[in-house]
Design a protein around this motif. Structure first.
Motif, PDB file in Angstrom:
ATOM      1  N   ASP A 161       0.837  -1.207   0.000  1.00  0.00           N
ATOM      2  CA  ASP A 161       0.000   0.000   0.000  1.00  0.00           C
ATOM      3  C   ASP A 161       0.871   1.255   0.000  1.00  0.00           C
ATOM      4  O   ASP A 161       0.610   2.214  -0.728  1.00  0.00           O
ATOM      5  CB  ASP A 161      -0.930   0.004   1.216  1.00  0.00           C
ATOM      6  CG  ASP A 161      -1.992  -1.084   1.141  1.00  0.00           C
ATOM      7  OD1 ASP A 161      -2.349  -1.475   0.010  1.00  0.00           O
ATOM      8  OD2 ASP A 161      -2.452  -1.553   2.207  1.00  0.00           O
ATOM      9  N   PHE A 162       1.923   1.230   0.832  1.00  0.00           N
ATOM     10  CA  PHE A 162       2.855   2.362   0.877  1.00  0.00           C
ATOM     11  C   PHE A 162       3.527   2.527  -0.482  1.00  0.00           C
ATOM     12  O   PHE A 162       3.699   3.650  -0.976  1.00  0.00           O
ATOM     13  CB  PHE A 162       3.895   2.120   1.970  1.00  0.00           C
ATOM     14  CG  PHE A 162       4.766   3.304   2.275  1.00  0.00           C
ATOM     15  CD1 PHE A 162       4.536   4.090   3.394  1.00  0.00           C
ATOM     16  CD2 PHE A 162       5.834   3.648   1.452  1.00  0.00           C
ATOM     17  CE1 PHE A 162       5.335   5.190   3.688  1.00  0.00           C
ATOM     18  CE2 PHE A 162       6.644   4.739   1.717  1.00  0.00           C
ATOM     19  CZ  PHE A 162       6.391   5.510   2.849  1.00  0.00           C
ATOM     20  N   LEU A 163       3.903   1.399  -1.100  1.00  0.00           N
ATOM     21  CA  LEU A 163       4.561   1.453  -2.407  1.00  0.00           C
ATOM     22  C   LEU A 163       3.641   2.081  -3.448  1.00  0.00           C
ATOM     23  O   LEU A 163       4.073   2.933  -4.238  1.00  0.00           O
ATOM     24  CB  LEU A 163       4.963   0.038  -2.846  1.00  0.00           C
ATOM     25  CG  LEU A 163       5.526  -0.094  -4.277  1.00  0.00           C
ATOM     26  CD1 LEU A 163       6.797   0.713  -4.437  1.00  0.00           C
ATOM     27  CD2 LEU A 163       5.776  -1.570  -4.616  1.00  0.00           C
ATOM     28  N   ALA A 164       2.367   1.675  -3.454  1.00  0.00           N
ATOM     29  CA  ALA A 164       1.420   2.208  -4.435  1.00  0.00           C
ATOM     30  C   ALA A 164       1.285   3.730  -4.292  1.00  0.00           C
ATOM     31  O   ALA A 164       1.273   4.461  -5.301  1.00  0.00           O
ATOM     32  CB  ALA A 164       0.061   1.533  -4.262  1.00  0.00           C
ATOM     33  N   ASN A 165       1.216   4.201  -3.057  1.00  0.00           N
ATOM     34  CA  ASN A 165       1.110   5.647  -2.832  1.00  0.00           C
ATOM     35  C   ASN A 165       2.390   6.369  -3.246  1.00  0.00           C
ATOM     36  O   ASN A 165       2.345   7.458  -3.844  1.00  0.00           O
ATOM     37  CB  ASN A 165       0.819   5.922  -1.349  1.00  0.00           C
ATOM     38  CG  ASN A 165      -0.574   5.488  -0.950  1.00  0.00           C
ATOM     39  OD1 ASN A 165      -1.487   5.487  -1.771  1.00  0.00           O
ATOM     40  ND2 ASN A 165      -0.745   5.104   0.308  1.00  0.00           N
ATOM     41  N   ALA A 166       3.544   5.753  -2.939  1.00  0.00           N
ATOM     42  CA  ALA A 166       4.831   6.371  -3.286  1.00  0.00           C
ATOM     43  C   ALA A 166       4.996   6.485  -4.797  1.00  0.00           C
ATOM     44  O   ALA A 166       5.522   7.483  -5.312  1.00  0.00           O
ATOM     45  CB  ALA A 166       5.975   5.559  -2.690  1.00  0.00           C
TER      46      ALA A 166
END
Length: 482
Positions: A244-249
């Motif tokens: 999820d963090f990767l998708a936002n980044a």
């Protein structure tokens, strides 16, 4: 009457196997039988204790259920140690600590100075001890490869590399679910060169690359050297990357490429599940972002089967897998490779400009070593040794270190990631340990901003010995002084 006798006999057998199991359990918990030690076979236990094969087998099953022993295929039963303190329930923590006087580069340089120094117990080096490597058989393959070569391996190889080596790398890929042909492979001088070629093939200076955090310091140092920017993706000690963090980044920072170690990451040691690897590949495919997969530890698994790679789920050629034999067979031979997918042409051009070709003798020798079947036998022995060493080191950490430490539970690779009391500064611990000729890796060097100040990485690549035990005891005593 007969039914009563049968019931009595069954009761006696149940009582007997429980007795045997309890006695063995006490020996394991009292460390009379040590972690990693092989137990007598079922037949030997039956003969030794004067019991039936069925009773002996039931006793071992009872201990296996309790998690005290484990059965290894075609090898027998071994003592297993499961530490009470682990990262299984640790929550994600992404806070950045205050910067210290030394830069990350300075710390890395200091740690590197002791990697090859004599008289140092190198708990900092994530590679196999030389005693675990087949030196004589490798030498034979080198001699034979030169002998059968039409030009004694003194001429340039083709730009993609030694044909025999590429053929066996393609065969090796079958174990991780790959459908790879020799022409899909480009050989390199070790895994790091493969990573550099792949990075340069898909980025330009100023682009943003996503890496996991914590990660091996060589990765972010290399990325920064290429003039690229970094965004660190937090990881869970068991599950791996925070998708999820990767998708936002990706959306917020315009990430152009990702470089991850999904299988037995260094230093955390986690292995992402097949489902999460597939989800990662699909996430990046939707956004057409290349994934450079560092699979250098993939062959060092402790389970029954080799974990699949992200590359095995790649449908569009966006995953660029990189690996080598540096961690499994011959660090000094500098034999690596990549499978660059749709970016093969760019990687080949970079290799032509950078090194023209790979070193003929060492690459031919590794190809020959694969061809003889020696690699499979060597890897079975190496995995068994590493798993036993992992258990022994973990037991020593829980025994000699302060009671509040937490330690990772890797299912492969070479390293343990250890969380210390927040009062302990890992780099300060490192400097004190060096005074006792003990080298560890402080947590600060595994991120770009010196976070993980109360973490250390310890390698279990060397066989457990009295010297190793003494060093771990000393480390525990130094921690207690904080």
């Amino acid at each position: 009457m007969i039914d009563n006798l049968r019931t009595s006999a069954a009761h006696d057998e149940d009582f007997l196997y429980m007795q045997i199991a309890d006695r063995l359990s006490n020996q394991i918990k009292g460390r009379v039988l040590k972690t990693g030690e092989k137990l007598p076979s079922v037949r030997a236990l039956s003969h030794e204790q004067g019991i039936s094969l069925s009773t002996a087998y039931k006793a071992y099953v009872q201990l296996e259920i309790k998690g005290l022993i484990e059965a290894r295929p075609k090898s027998g039963y071994y003592v297993r140690y499961t530490p009470a303190r682990s990262f299984d329930e640790v929550k994600k923590e992404n806070t950045v600590t205050e910067s210290k006087k030394l830069s990350v580069d300075d710390m890395i340089a200091m740690v590197h100075r002791h990697f090859s120094a004599d008289g140092i117990v190198k708990l900092s080096v994530a590679s196999p001890a030389l005693s675990l490597l087949p030196q004589a058989k490798l030498s034979k393959s080198m001699v034979e490869a030169i002998r059968i070569s039409a030009n004694s391996c003194i001429s340039y190889e083709g730009v993609q590399g030694n044909e025999n080596l590429k053929k066996h790398i393609a065969r090796l890929a079958f174990g991780w679910g790959g459908n790879i042909l020799p022409e899909d492979v480009v050989t390199t001088q070790g895994c790091m060169e493969a990573l550099v070629f792949c990075l340069r093939a898909v980025t330009k200076p100023g682009d943003v690359v996503a890496i996991e955090s914590p990660t091996y310091f060589g990765i972010f140092s290399t990325i920064q050297t290429l003039g690229l920017k970094i965004v660190e993706i937090p990881t869970h000690p068991v599950e791996g990357l925070d998708l999820d963090f990767l998708a936002n980044a990706i959306d917020e920072q315009q990430v152009k490429a990702c470089l991850f170690v999904p299988t037995f990451s260094n230093p955390l040691g986690y292995c992402m599940t097949n489902e999460r690897k597939k989800n990662l590949v699909e996430l990046l495919a939707q956004r057409q972002i290349p994934l450079i997969e560092d699979d250098i530890y993939g062959e060092m698994y402790f389970g029954k089967t080799r974990p699949r790679t992200c590359k095995s789920y790649d449908k569009g050629g966006l995953v660029m897998l990189c690996s080598s034999v540096s961690k499994t067979l011959a660090p000094g031979y500098r034999v690596g490779w990549c499978m660059p997918g749709r970016f093969k042409k760019q990687v080949i051009n970079l290799k032509l400009m950078h090194s023209l070709s790979s070193a003929s003798p060492t690459h031919a020798a590794i190809g020959h070593f694969f061809e003889t079947g020696r690699y499979d036998l060597h890897m079975r022995n190496l995995r068994k040794a590493l798993y036993t060493q992992c258990l022994r080191y973990t037991q020593a950490v829980t025994e000699f270190f302060p009671a509040d430490v937490k330690v990772s539970r890797p299912n492969g690779g070479y390293v343990l990631w250890i969380e210390l009391d927040k009062k302990i500064d890992a780099f300060e611990l490192y400097t004190q340990a060096i005074a006792y000729n003990i080298s560890i890796s402080p947590g600060q060097i595994f991120s770009t901003d010196s976070r993980f100040t109360n973490f250390i990485r310890i390698s279990f690549g060397a066989p457990y010995s009295p010297e190793i035990e003494k060093s771990l005891k000393t480390l525990g005593q130094l921690m207690s002084k904080f």
